[in-house]
Design an enzyme around this catalytic site. Structure first.
Site, PDB file in Angstrom:
ATOM      1  N   ASP A 199      60.471  17.904  -5.471  1.00 12.91           N
ATOM      2  CA  ASP A 199      60.663  19.352  -5.318  1.00 12.91           C
ATOM      3  C   ASP A 199      59.807  19.922  -4.178  1.00 12.91           C
ATOM      4  OD1 ASP A 199      62.353  19.598  -7.586  1.00 12.91           O
ATOM      5  OD2 ASP A 199      60.597  19.433  -8.889  1.00 12.91           O
ATOM      6  N   CYS A 233      48.454  12.910  -9.911  1.00 13.83           N
ATOM      7  CA  CYS A 233      49.399  12.371  -8.933  1.00 13.83           C
ATOM      8  C   CYS A 233      49.553  13.389  -7.817  1.00 13.83           C
ATOM      9  CB  CYS A 233      50.751  12.129  -9.585  1.00 13.83           C
ATOM     10  SG  CYS A 233      50.624  11.365 -11.206  1.00 13.83           S
ATOM     11  N   CYS A 274      45.321  15.620 -16.776  1.00 19.27           N
ATOM     12  CA  CYS A 274      45.973  14.311 -16.695  1.00 19.27           C
ATOM     13  C   CYS A 274      44.919  13.245 -16.465  1.00 19.27           C
ATOM     14  CB  CYS A 274      46.957  14.269 -15.534  1.00 19.27           C
ATOM     15  SG  CYS A 274      48.324  15.398 -15.776  1.00 19.27           S
ATOM     16  N   LYS A 307      68.571  21.507 -13.217  1.00 21.44           N
ATOM     17  CA  LYS A 307      68.810  20.221 -12.572  1.00 21.44           C
ATOM     18  C   LYS A 307      70.291  20.039 -12.258  1.00 21.44           C
ATOM     19  CE  LYS A 307      65.161  17.941 -15.268  1.00 21.44           C
ATOM     20  NZ  LYS A 307      64.872  19.052 -16.209  1.00 21.44           N
ATOM     21  N   ASP A 309      66.065  19.242  -9.063  1.00 21.29           N
ATOM     22  CA  ASP A 309      65.755  20.419  -9.867  1.00 21.29           C
ATOM     23  C   ASP A 309      65.786  21.592  -8.890  1.00 21.29           C
ATOM     24  OD1 ASP A 309      65.157  21.862 -12.092  1.00 21.29           O
ATOM     25  OD2 ASP A 309      63.434  20.642 -12.668  1.00 21.29           O
ATOM     26  N   ARG A 321      64.528  27.021 -20.559  1.00 21.57           N
ATOM     27  CA  ARG A 321      65.456  27.178 -19.438  1.00 21.57           C
ATOM     28  C   ARG A 321      66.869  26.749 -19.813  1.00 21.57           C
ATOM     29  NH1 ARG A 321      63.080  25.558 -14.135  1.00 21.57           N
ATOM     30  NH2 ARG A 321      62.407  27.701 -14.483  1.00 21.57           N
ATOM     31  N   TYR A 322      66.977  25.680 -20.567  1.00 14.74           N
ATOM     32  CA  TYR A 322      68.291  25.180 -20.980  1.00 14.74           C
ATOM     33  C   TYR A 322      68.531  25.633 -22.418  1.00 14.74           C
ATOM     34  CZ  TYR A 322      67.328  22.309 -16.890  1.00 14.74           C
ATOM     35  OH  TYR A 322      67.009  21.908 -15.626  1.00 14.74           O
ATOM     36  N   ARG A 336      67.177  23.187 -25.546  1.00 13.77           N
ATOM     37  CA  ARG A 336      65.897  22.483 -25.529  1.00 13.77           C
ATOM     38  C   ARG A 336      64.873  23.269 -24.719  1.00 13.77           C
ATOM     39  NH1 ARG A 336      69.680  20.835 -22.144  1.00 13.77           N
ATOM     40  NH2 ARG A 336      69.257  19.750 -20.177  1.00 13.77           N
ATOM     41  N   CYS A 345      52.638  15.644  -7.730  1.00 14.58           N
ATOM     42  CA  CYS A 345      52.976  16.347  -8.973  1.00 14.58           C
ATOM     43  C   CYS A 345      53.625  17.706  -8.722  1.00 14.58           C
ATOM     44  CB  CYS A 345      51.700  16.558  -9.781  1.00 14.58           C
ATOM     45  SG  CYS A 345      51.981  17.467 -11.311  1.00 14.58           S
ATOM     46  N   ARG A 353      53.658  20.044 -10.864  1.00 18.70           N
ATOM     47  CA  ARG A 353      52.895  21.087 -11.556  1.00 18.70           C
ATOM     48  C   ARG A 353      51.449  21.073 -11.093  1.00 18.70           C
ATOM     49  NH1 ARG A 353      55.636  19.696 -16.797  1.00 18.70           N
ATOM     50  NH2 ARG A 353      57.652  20.712 -16.566  1.00 18.70           N
TER      51      ARG A 353
HETATM   52  C1  PLP Z   1      63.898  18.817 -17.153  1.00 19.89           C
HETATM   53  C2  PLP Z   1      63.645  19.874 -18.109  1.00 19.89           C
HETATM   54  C3  PLP Z   1      64.077  19.774 -19.436  1.00 19.89           C
HETATM   55  C4  PLP Z   1      64.752  18.545 -19.974  1.00 19.89           C
HETATM   56  O1  PLP Z   1      65.994  18.325 -19.398  1.00 19.89           O
HETATM   57  P1  PLP Z   1      66.793  16.991 -19.733  1.00 19.89           P
HETATM   58  O2  PLP Z   1      67.911  17.022 -18.752  1.00 19.89           O
HETATM   59  O3  PLP Z   1      67.231  17.103 -21.144  1.00 19.89           O
HETATM   60  O4  PLP Z   1      65.877  15.847 -19.535  1.00 19.89           O
HETATM   61  C5  PLP Z   1      63.828  20.835 -20.273  1.00 19.89           C
HETATM   62  N1  PLP Z   1      63.214  21.951 -19.850  1.00 19.89           N
HETATM   63  C6  PLP Z   1      62.798  22.076 -18.582  1.00 19.89           C
HETATM   64  C7  PLP Z   1      62.142  23.342 -18.158  1.00 19.89           C
HETATM   65  C8  PLP Z   1      62.986  21.036 -17.660  1.00 19.89           C
HETATM   66  O5  PLP Z   1      62.529  21.180 -16.410  1.00 19.89           O
HETATM   67  S1  SF4 Z   2      53.038  13.975 -12.346  1.00 16.48           S
HETATM   68 FE1  SF4 Z   2      51.627  15.711 -12.661  1.00 16.48          FE
HETATM   69  S2  SF4 Z   2      51.753  16.180 -14.841  1.00 16.48           S
HETATM   70 FE2  SF4 Z   2      52.600  14.118 -14.542  1.00 16.48          FE
HETATM   71  S3  SF4 Z   2      50.879  12.723 -14.858  1.00 16.48           S
HETATM   72 FE3  SF4 Z   2      50.997  13.113 -12.670  1.00 16.48          FE
HETATM   73  S4  SF4 Z   2      49.604  14.832 -12.333  1.00 16.48           S
HETATM   74 FE4  SF4 Z   2      50.034  14.766 -14.520  1.00 16.48          FE
END
Ligand code: PLP
Ligand code: SF4
Length: 367
Positions: free
Chosen positions: A296, A132, A128, A340, A333, A115-116, A119, A135, A137
Protein backbone atom coordinates in the site's frame (compact mmCIF):
# COMPACT_ATOMS: atom_id res chain seq x y z
CA UNK A 1 31.15 -15.60 14.84
CA UNK A 2 27.70 -17.09 15.34
CA UNK A 3 24.81 -14.82 16.03
CA UNK A 4 24.49 -16.05 19.61
CA UNK A 5 27.99 -14.71 20.11
CA UNK A 6 27.16 -11.46 18.38
CA UNK A 7 24.16 -10.90 20.63
CA UNK A 8 26.41 -11.85 23.52
CA UNK A 9 28.81 -9.10 22.46
CA UNK A 10 25.97 -6.61 22.39
CA UNK A 11 24.44 -7.62 25.70
CA UNK A 12 27.69 -8.59 27.38
CA UNK A 13 26.19 -11.93 28.38
CA UNK A 14 26.44 -15.55 27.42
CA UNK A 15 23.25 -16.99 26.01
CA UNK A 16 21.92 -20.38 26.99
CA UNK A 17 19.73 -22.55 24.78
CA UNK A 18 17.00 -22.23 27.38
CA UNK A 19 17.07 -18.45 27.07
CA UNK A 20 17.22 -18.57 23.29
CA UNK A 21 14.08 -20.71 23.15
CA UNK A 22 12.20 -18.56 25.64
CA UNK A 23 10.07 -15.99 23.82
CA UNK A 24 10.22 -13.57 26.71
CA UNK A 25 14.00 -13.61 26.56
CA UNK A 26 13.84 -13.07 22.81
CA UNK A 27 11.42 -10.18 23.29
CA UNK A 28 13.45 -8.54 26.06
CA UNK A 29 16.67 -8.82 24.08
CA UNK A 30 15.41 -7.32 20.86
CA UNK A 31 17.77 -5.00 19.03
CA UNK A 32 16.25 -1.57 19.61
CA UNK A 33 19.02 1.00 19.21
CA UNK A 34 21.55 2.30 16.72
CA UNK A 35 24.31 1.32 19.09
CA UNK A 36 23.21 -2.32 19.10
CA UNK A 37 22.68 -2.29 15.36
CA UNK A 38 26.19 -0.95 14.81
CA UNK A 39 27.71 -3.54 17.16
CA UNK A 40 25.96 -6.37 15.30
CA UNK A 41 27.38 -5.09 12.03
CA UNK A 42 30.76 -4.45 13.63
CA UNK A 43 30.64 -0.89 12.39
CA UNK A 44 31.13 2.42 14.18
CA UNK A 45 27.84 4.00 15.26
CA UNK A 46 28.74 7.13 13.30
CA UNK A 47 28.56 5.17 10.05
CA UNK A 48 24.84 4.65 10.64
CA UNK A 49 24.14 8.37 11.09
CA UNK A 50 21.79 8.60 8.07
CA UNK A 51 19.46 6.17 9.86
CA UNK A 52 19.22 8.18 13.08
CA UNK A 53 16.29 10.37 11.94
CA UNK A 54 14.48 7.25 10.71
CA UNK A 55 14.53 5.78 14.19
CA UNK A 56 13.00 8.93 15.64
CA UNK A 57 9.96 8.46 13.39
CA UNK A 58 9.88 4.68 13.06
CA UNK A 59 11.52 2.73 15.89
CA UNK A 60 13.31 -0.53 15.23
CA UNK A 61 12.90 -3.87 16.92
CA UNK A 62 14.52 -7.10 15.79
CA UNK A 63 14.45 -10.33 17.77
CA UNK A 64 17.79 -12.12 18.17
CA UNK A 65 16.11 -15.08 16.45
CA UNK A 66 15.14 -13.12 13.33
CA UNK A 67 18.54 -11.44 13.33
CA UNK A 68 20.15 -14.88 13.30
CA UNK A 69 18.51 -15.62 9.94
CA UNK A 70 20.04 -12.71 8.07
CA UNK A 71 23.40 -11.33 7.07
CA UNK A 72 23.71 -7.96 8.82
CA UNK A 73 26.49 -6.91 6.43
CA UNK A 74 24.56 -7.56 3.23
CA UNK A 75 22.34 -4.65 2.28
CA UNK A 76 20.56 -6.80 -0.27
CA UNK A 77 19.66 -9.56 2.15
CA UNK A 78 15.87 -9.96 1.76
CA UNK A 79 15.36 -10.49 5.50
CA UNK A 80 17.64 -7.62 6.46
CA UNK A 81 15.62 -5.35 4.16
CA UNK A 82 12.48 -6.17 6.08
CA UNK A 83 13.79 -5.08 9.47
CA UNK A 84 16.81 -2.76 9.16
CA UNK A 85 16.07 0.99 9.05
CA UNK A 86 16.57 2.69 5.71
CA UNK A 87 16.88 6.46 5.13
CA UNK A 88 14.41 6.08 2.28
CA UNK A 89 11.68 5.58 4.87
CA UNK A 90 11.67 9.35 5.26
CA UNK A 91 11.25 10.19 1.57
CA UNK A 92 7.65 10.29 0.46
CA UNK A 93 8.12 10.57 -3.26
CA UNK A 94 4.82 8.92 -4.11
CA UNK A 95 2.86 11.18 -1.83
CA UNK A 96 2.28 8.39 0.66
CA UNK A 97 0.03 9.15 3.61
CA UNK A 98 0.12 7.55 7.08
CA UNK A 99 -3.26 5.83 6.68
CA UNK A 100 -4.10 5.48 2.97
CA UNK A 101 -6.67 2.80 3.72
CA UNK A 102 -8.57 5.28 5.89
CA UNK A 103 -8.77 2.74 8.69
CA UNK A 104 -9.21 5.46 11.29
CA UNK A 105 -12.42 6.55 9.52
CA UNK A 106 -14.10 3.15 9.84
CA UNK A 107 -13.66 2.79 13.59
CA UNK A 108 -16.94 2.78 15.50
CA UNK A 109 -14.89 2.44 18.70
CA UNK A 110 -11.11 3.00 18.99
CA UNK A 111 -9.17 0.13 17.45
CA UNK A 112 -12.11 -1.70 15.87
CA UNK A 113 -12.22 -1.39 12.07
CA UNK A 114 -15.59 -2.31 10.60
CA UNK A 115 -15.26 -2.04 6.83
CA UNK A 116 -16.78 -5.20 5.37
CA UNK A 117 -20.35 -6.13 6.26
CA UNK A 118 -19.83 -9.47 8.02
CA UNK A 119 -16.42 -9.12 9.64
CA UNK A 120 -14.36 -6.61 11.56
CA UNK A 121 -10.77 -6.24 12.63
CA UNK A 122 -9.67 -5.51 16.19
CA UNK A 123 -6.32 -3.79 16.68
CA UNK A 124 -5.48 -4.93 20.19
CA UNK A 125 -1.94 -3.52 20.40
CA UNK A 126 0.56 -1.53 18.35
CA UNK A 127 3.51 -3.57 19.58
CA UNK A 128 5.31 -6.17 17.45
CA UNK A 129 8.25 -8.48 18.01
CA UNK A 130 9.93 -7.16 14.87
CA UNK A 131 8.93 -3.87 13.27
CA UNK A 132 8.68 -4.67 9.57
CA UNK A 133 9.82 -1.66 7.62
CA UNK A 134 7.09 -2.26 5.01
CA UNK A 135 4.29 -2.35 7.59
CA UNK A 136 1.06 -0.67 6.51
CA UNK A 137 0.27 0.23 10.11
CA UNK A 138 3.63 1.76 10.94
CA UNK A 139 1.72 4.87 11.99
CA UNK A 140 0.69 2.93 15.12
CA UNK A 141 4.14 2.05 16.36
CA UNK A 142 4.47 5.15 18.52
CA UNK A 143 0.83 5.48 19.42
CA UNK A 144 0.77 2.36 21.53
CA UNK A 145 -0.02 3.51 25.04
CA UNK A 146 0.38 0.91 27.73
CA UNK A 147 -2.47 0.33 30.12
CA UNK A 148 -6.21 0.63 29.54
CA UNK A 149 -6.04 -2.31 27.14
CA UNK A 150 -8.75 -4.13 29.07
CA UNK A 151 -11.15 -1.16 28.79
CA UNK A 152 -10.46 -0.75 25.08
CA UNK A 153 -11.06 -4.45 24.46
CA UNK A 154 -14.29 -4.33 26.49
CA UNK A 155 -15.53 -1.44 24.31
CA UNK A 156 -14.77 -3.55 21.22
CA UNK A 157 -16.63 -6.55 22.64
CA UNK A 158 -19.64 -4.31 23.39
CA UNK A 159 -19.56 -2.89 19.85
CA UNK A 160 -19.42 -6.36 18.28
CA UNK A 161 -22.25 -7.50 20.57
CA UNK A 162 -24.56 -4.72 19.34
CA UNK A 163 -23.74 -5.35 15.65
CA UNK A 164 -25.55 -8.57 14.65
CA UNK A 165 -24.16 -8.48 11.09
CA UNK A 166 -20.70 -9.33 12.41
CA UNK A 167 -20.08 -13.06 12.22
CA UNK A 168 -16.28 -13.00 12.21
CA UNK A 169 -13.76 -11.01 14.24
CA UNK A 170 -10.13 -10.70 13.21
CA UNK A 171 -7.80 -10.09 16.12
CA UNK A 172 -4.83 -8.16 14.84
CA UNK A 173 -2.37 -5.38 15.67
CA UNK A 174 0.46 -4.99 16.04
CA UNK A 175 0.87 -8.50 17.26
CA UNK A 176 -2.08 -9.76 19.33
CA UNK A 177 0.08 -12.54 20.79
CA UNK A 178 2.02 -9.88 22.68
CA UNK A 179 -0.80 -8.82 25.00
CA UNK A 180 -0.98 -10.87 28.17
CA UNK A 181 -2.16 -14.41 27.60
CA UNK A 182 -4.97 -14.27 30.23
CA UNK A 183 -6.22 -11.04 28.62
CA UNK A 184 -6.19 -12.56 25.15
CA UNK A 185 -7.97 -15.62 26.52
CA UNK A 186 -10.63 -13.39 28.10
CA UNK A 187 -11.06 -11.36 24.88
CA UNK A 188 -11.45 -14.43 22.68
CA UNK A 189 -13.91 -15.93 25.18
CA UNK A 190 -15.95 -12.72 25.42
CA UNK A 191 -16.21 -12.54 21.61
CA UNK A 192 -16.99 -16.22 21.37
CA UNK A 193 -19.84 -15.77 23.88
CA UNK A 194 -21.63 -13.37 21.49
CA UNK A 195 -24.24 -15.52 19.70
CA UNK A 196 -23.73 -14.02 16.23
CA UNK A 197 -19.92 -14.36 16.30
CA UNK A 198 -19.29 -17.65 14.53
CA UNK A 199 -15.61 -17.46 13.68
CA UNK A 200 -12.48 -15.91 15.14
CA UNK A 201 -9.27 -15.20 13.27
CA UNK A 202 -5.86 -14.17 14.56
CA UNK A 203 -3.38 -12.24 12.45
CA UNK A 204 0.14 -12.50 13.84
CA UNK A 205 3.65 -12.56 12.46
CA UNK A 206 4.96 -14.28 15.58
CA UNK A 207 5.49 -17.67 13.86
CA UNK A 208 7.95 -15.87 11.55
CA UNK A 209 9.64 -13.34 13.82
CA UNK A 210 9.23 -14.90 17.28
CA UNK A 211 8.29 -18.56 16.73
CA UNK A 212 9.01 -19.41 20.39
CA UNK A 213 5.83 -17.48 21.22
CA UNK A 214 3.81 -20.44 19.95
CA UNK A 215 3.95 -22.48 23.14
CA UNK A 216 1.95 -25.58 24.10
CA UNK A 217 0.06 -23.43 26.64
CA UNK A 218 -0.86 -20.84 24.01
CA UNK A 219 -2.04 -23.56 21.62
CA UNK A 220 -4.15 -25.20 24.34
CA UNK A 221 -5.78 -21.84 25.07
CA UNK A 222 -6.41 -21.00 21.41
CA UNK A 223 -7.80 -24.48 20.82
CA UNK A 224 -10.62 -23.75 23.27
CA UNK A 225 -11.79 -20.84 21.11
CA UNK A 226 -12.20 -22.68 17.83
CA UNK A 227 -13.34 -22.27 15.13
CA UNK A 228 -10.27 -20.08 15.05
CA UNK A 229 -8.17 -19.37 11.99
CA UNK A 230 -4.65 -18.08 12.05
CA UNK A 231 -2.97 -15.97 9.37
CA UNK A 232 0.70 -15.16 9.46
CA UNK A 233 3.14 -13.41 7.15
CA UNK A 234 6.05 -15.25 5.56
CA UNK A 235 7.60 -13.12 2.82
CA UNK A 236 10.68 -15.14 1.94
CA UNK A 237 11.69 -18.78 1.69
CA UNK A 238 14.49 -18.30 4.24
CA UNK A 239 11.94 -17.42 6.91
CA UNK A 240 10.75 -21.02 6.77
CA UNK A 241 13.04 -22.53 9.38
CA UNK A 242 12.92 -25.43 11.78
CA UNK A 243 11.55 -23.07 14.43
CA UNK A 244 8.87 -21.40 12.30
CA UNK A 245 7.86 -24.78 10.89
CA UNK A 246 7.39 -26.16 14.40
CA UNK A 247 5.34 -23.11 15.42
CA UNK A 248 2.95 -23.64 12.49
CA UNK A 249 2.80 -27.37 13.14
CA UNK A 250 1.80 -26.79 16.75
CA UNK A 251 -1.06 -24.55 15.65
CA UNK A 252 -2.15 -27.07 13.02
CA UNK A 253 -2.06 -29.88 15.56
CA UNK A 254 -4.34 -27.80 17.79
CA UNK A 255 -6.87 -27.79 14.95
CA UNK A 256 -6.11 -24.23 13.91
CA UNK A 257 -5.68 -23.78 10.15
CA UNK A 258 -2.73 -21.57 9.30
CA UNK A 259 -2.79 -19.26 6.28
CA UNK A 260 -0.25 -16.83 4.93
CA UNK A 261 -0.51 -13.22 3.82
CA UNK A 262 2.61 -12.06 2.02
CA UNK A 263 3.35 -8.58 0.82
CA UNK A 264 4.92 -8.12 -2.60
CA UNK A 265 8.17 -6.39 -1.69
CA UNK A 266 10.79 -4.98 -3.99
CA UNK A 267 14.13 -6.64 -3.41
CA UNK A 268 12.57 -9.30 -1.18
CA UNK A 269 10.19 -11.42 -3.23
CA UNK A 270 9.33 -9.45 -6.37
CA UNK A 271 10.50 -12.07 -8.84
CA UNK A 272 9.13 -15.38 -9.99
CA UNK A 273 11.82 -17.68 -8.59
CA UNK A 274 11.79 -16.17 -5.13
CA UNK A 275 7.98 -16.18 -4.94
CA UNK A 276 7.75 -19.77 -6.20
CA UNK A 277 10.29 -20.96 -3.61
CA UNK A 278 8.32 -19.22 -0.87
CA UNK A 279 5.01 -20.74 -2.01
CA UNK A 280 6.46 -24.23 -2.41
CA UNK A 281 7.95 -23.93 1.06
CA UNK A 282 4.60 -22.92 2.53
CA UNK A 283 2.85 -25.84 0.86
CA UNK A 284 5.44 -28.20 2.35
CA UNK A 285 4.69 -26.98 5.87
CA UNK A 286 0.89 -27.08 5.30
CA UNK A 287 0.49 -23.33 5.45
CA UNK A 288 -2.01 -22.20 2.85
CA UNK A 289 -1.07 -19.10 0.83
CA UNK A 290 -4.07 -16.77 1.25
CA UNK A 291 -3.20 -13.29 0.03
CA UNK A 292 -0.34 -11.63 -1.76
CA UNK A 293 -0.77 -7.94 -1.04
CA UNK A 294 0.25 -5.16 -3.31
CA UNK A 295 2.28 -2.90 -0.99
CA UNK A 296 0.00 0.00 0.00
CA UNK A 297 1.06 3.63 -0.55
CA UNK A 298 1.83 4.05 3.13
CA UNK A 299 4.24 6.77 4.17
CA UNK A 300 7.70 5.33 4.67
CA UNK A 301 7.32 2.31 2.38
CA UNK A 302 7.96 3.77 -1.12
CA UNK A 303 11.16 1.84 -1.63
CA UNK A 304 9.32 -1.48 -1.17
CA UNK A 305 6.61 -0.93 -3.73
CA UNK A 306 6.86 -3.08 -6.83
CA UNK A 307 4.80 -2.26 -9.92
CA UNK A 308 1.38 -3.92 -10.12
CA UNK A 309 2.45 -5.20 -13.55
CA UNK A 310 5.39 -6.98 -11.93
CA UNK A 311 3.00 -8.68 -9.55
CA UNK A 312 0.61 -9.59 -12.37
CA UNK A 313 3.39 -11.13 -14.43
CA UNK A 314 4.61 -13.16 -11.47
CA UNK A 315 1.07 -14.35 -10.75
CA UNK A 316 0.42 -15.31 -14.36
CA UNK A 317 3.59 -17.37 -14.46
CA UNK A 318 2.72 -19.02 -11.15
CA UNK A 319 -0.75 -19.91 -12.47
CA UNK A 320 0.78 -21.58 -15.49
CA UNK A 321 3.36 -23.54 -13.57
CA UNK A 322 2.68 -24.40 -9.97
CA UNK A 323 0.15 -26.31 -7.86
CA UNK A 324 -3.14 -24.62 -7.14
CA UNK A 325 -2.56 -25.22 -3.42
CA UNK A 326 0.36 -22.81 -3.62
CA UNK A 327 -1.52 -19.93 -5.21
CA UNK A 328 -2.45 -16.88 -3.14
CA UNK A 329 -4.91 -14.27 -4.31
CA UNK A 330 -3.06 -11.16 -5.40
CA UNK A 331 -4.98 -8.18 -4.01
CA UNK A 332 -4.84 -4.44 -3.74
CA UNK A 333 -6.30 -2.76 -0.69
CA UNK A 334 -7.71 0.35 -2.32
CA UNK A 335 -6.62 3.69 -0.97
CA UNK A 336 -9.45 5.65 0.59
CA UNK A 337 -10.87 2.66 2.41
CA UNK A 338 -12.75 1.16 -0.52
CA UNK A 339 -11.53 -2.30 0.40
CA UNK A 340 -9.60 -5.10 -1.26
CA UNK A 341 -9.91 -5.90 -4.93
CA UNK A 342 -8.38 -8.89 -6.73
CA UNK A 343 -5.63 -8.28 -9.25
CA UNK A 344 -6.30 -11.15 -11.62
CA UNK A 345 -3.99 -12.38 -14.32
CA UNK A 346 -5.53 -14.22 -17.28
CA UNK A 347 -8.19 -11.61 -17.74
CA UNK A 348 -9.18 -13.13 -21.06
CA UNK A 349 -12.76 -11.92 -21.14
CA UNK A 350 -13.18 -9.38 -23.89
CA UNK A 351 -13.95 -5.91 -22.60
CA UNK A 352 -17.57 -4.89 -22.90
CA UNK A 353 -16.87 -2.02 -25.27
CA UNK A 354 -13.30 -2.24 -26.40
CA UNK A 355 -12.97 -5.76 -27.72
CA UNK A 356 -10.12 -7.93 -26.48
CA UNK A 357 -8.41 -6.19 -23.56
CA UNK A 358 -6.22 -9.08 -22.59
CA UNK A 359 -2.96 -7.45 -21.64
CA UNK A 360 -0.44 -10.29 -21.48
CA UNK A 361 1.42 -12.10 -24.18
CA UNK A 362 -0.53 -15.26 -24.96
CA UNK A 363 2.54 -16.90 -26.37
CA UNK A 364 4.31 -16.75 -22.98
CA UNK A 365 6.08 -20.04 -22.42
CA UNK A 366 5.64 -22.45 -19.60
CA UNK A 367 8.85 -23.20 -17.74
C1 PLP B 1 -8.42 -7.33 5.12
C2 PLP B 1 -9.39 -6.88 6.10
C3 PLP B 1 -10.35 -7.75 6.62
C4 PLP B 1 -10.40 -9.21 6.25
O1 PLP B 1 -10.72 -9.42 4.92
P1 PLP B 1 -10.67 -10.89 4.32
O2 PLP B 1 -10.81 -10.65 2.85
O3 PLP B 1 -11.80 -11.63 4.92
O4 PLP B 1 -9.36 -11.49 4.68
C5 PLP B 1 -11.26 -7.25 7.52
N1 PLP B 1 -11.25 -5.96 7.89
C6 PLP B 1 -10.34 -5.10 7.41
C7 PLP B 1 -10.39 -3.68 7.84
C8 PLP B 1 -9.37 -5.53 6.50
O5 PLP B 1 -8.45 -4.66 6.06
S1 SF4 C 1 3.63 -6.04 9.32
FE1 SF4 C 1 3.37 -4.41 10.86
S2 SF4 C 1 1.79 -5.18 12.25
FE2 SF4 C 1 2.57 -6.93 11.08
S3 SF4 C 1 4.21 -7.79 12.34
FE3 SF4 C 1 5.17 -6.39 10.90
S4 SF4 C 1 5.27 -4.45 12.02
FE4 SF4 C 1 3.80 -5.73 13.09
Amino acid sequence: MTLGNKIGVVSGKRISGVDWNDWKWQFRNRIRSMRQLAAIQQRPVASLAPCAPVLRTYPIAITPYYMSLLDPADENDPLRRQCFPDPRELTFSLGGVPDPLAEERDMPVPGLIHRYPDRCLAIVTGTCAVYCRHCNRKRLWRADKPGRTRERLQAMVDQVARTPALREVIISGGDPLLISEPLLDWFLGALRAIPHVEVLRIGSRAPVTLPMRITPELCAMLKRHRPLWFNTQFNHRREITEESTRACEMLLEAGIPVGNQSVLLKGVNDNYDSMRELLYGLERISVRPYYLFQCDPVQGTDHFRAEIWTGMEIMERLWRNISGLCLPRYVLDCPGGRGKIPLQPFSLLPGRENGDQHCFDKTAQMD
